[in-house]
Motif scaffolding. Structure first.
Motif, PDB file in Angstrom:
ATOM      1  N   GLY A   1     -61.327  11.731  28.514  1.00 19.17           N
ATOM      2  CA  GLY A   1     -60.369  11.521  27.440  1.00 19.17           C
ATOM      3  C   GLY A   1     -60.966  11.755  26.072  1.00 19.17           C
ATOM      4  O   GLY A   1     -61.746  12.682  25.858  1.00 19.17           O
ATOM      5  N   TRP A   2     -60.585  10.883  25.122  1.00 21.36           N
ATOM      6  CA  TRP A   2     -61.034  11.045  23.745  1.00 21.36           C
ATOM      7  C   TRP A   2     -62.522  10.813  23.605  1.00 21.36           C
ATOM      8  O   TRP A   2     -63.174  11.381  22.724  1.00 21.36           O
ATOM      9  CB  TRP A   2     -60.263  10.120  22.818  1.00 21.36           C
ATOM     10  N   ARG A   3     -63.126   9.980  24.461  1.00 17.83           N
ATOM     11  CA  ARG A   3     -64.575   9.732  24.375  1.00 17.83           C
ATOM     12  C   ARG A   3     -65.372  10.987  24.697  1.00 17.83           C
ATOM     13  O   ARG A   3     -66.399  11.258  24.083  1.00 17.83           O
ATOM     14  CB  ARG A   3     -64.978   8.595  25.313  1.00 17.83           C
ATOM     15  N   ARG A   4     -64.896  11.769  25.653  1.00 16.92           N
ATOM     16  CA  ARG A   4     -65.579  13.010  25.994  1.00 16.92           C
ATOM     17  C   ARG A   4     -65.543  13.978  24.808  1.00 16.92           C
ATOM     18  O   ARG A   4     -66.523  14.622  24.490  1.00 16.92           O
ATOM     19  CB  ARG A   4     -64.943  13.659  27.216  1.00 16.92           C
ATOM     20  N   ARG A   5     -64.406  14.051  24.145  1.00 19.62           N
ATOM     21  CA  ARG A   5     -64.288  14.944  22.988  1.00 19.62           C
ATOM     22  C   ARG A   5     -65.221  14.502  21.857  1.00 19.62           C
ATOM     23  O   ARG A   5     -65.829  15.339  21.186  1.00 19.62           O
ATOM     24  CB  ARG A   5     -62.843  15.007  22.518  1.00 19.62           C
ATOM     25  N   VAL A   6     -65.361  13.198  21.653  1.00 17.25           N
ATOM     26  CA  VAL A   6     -66.266  12.701  20.611  1.00 17.25           C
ATOM     27  C   VAL A   6     -67.714  13.053  20.949  1.00 17.25           C
ATOM     28  O   VAL A   6     -68.476  13.514  20.094  1.00 17.25           O
ATOM     29  CB  VAL A   6     -66.096  11.175  20.416  1.00 17.25           C
TER      30      VAL A   6
END
Length: 94
Positions: A63-68
């Motif tokens: 999710g968003w953690r992977r993108r960060v």
């Protein structure tokens, strides 16, 4: 075999014995460790807080953690590719 008497040995005697010991001696299969001989089992070689047991499965970041994570790693790679150094947290040339 248990040792019940407390024996005091100074550091100089230990150094003398260590230097006189044969480094190529073969340890027999039935050798007893010093901890087993003296009953000194009060601590482990590596404590659990230093090297804990591995989990049943690794958690995959999504999710968003992977993108960060990808954005941070990618920006560091881009800065390094441009010839700047970011080792100490400040961007410098070299």
């Amino acid at each position: 075999m248990r040792v019940d008497d407390e024996v005091s040995v100074d550091a100089d005697e230990l150094v003398t014995q260590a230097l006189a010991a044969d480094p190529d001696v073969e340890v027999p299969d039935n050798a007893v460790s010093f901890d087993e001989l003296t009953g000194g089992h009060e601590f482990e070689l590596l404590p659990d807080w230093y090297m804990p047991q591995p989990g049943s499965r690794a958690e995959v970041v999504g999710g968003w953690r992977r993108r960060v994570v990808l954005a941070v790693v990618g920006s560091i790679l881009l800065v390094d590719a441009a010839g700047f150094c970011v080792i100490y947290g400040h961007i410098t040339i070299g």
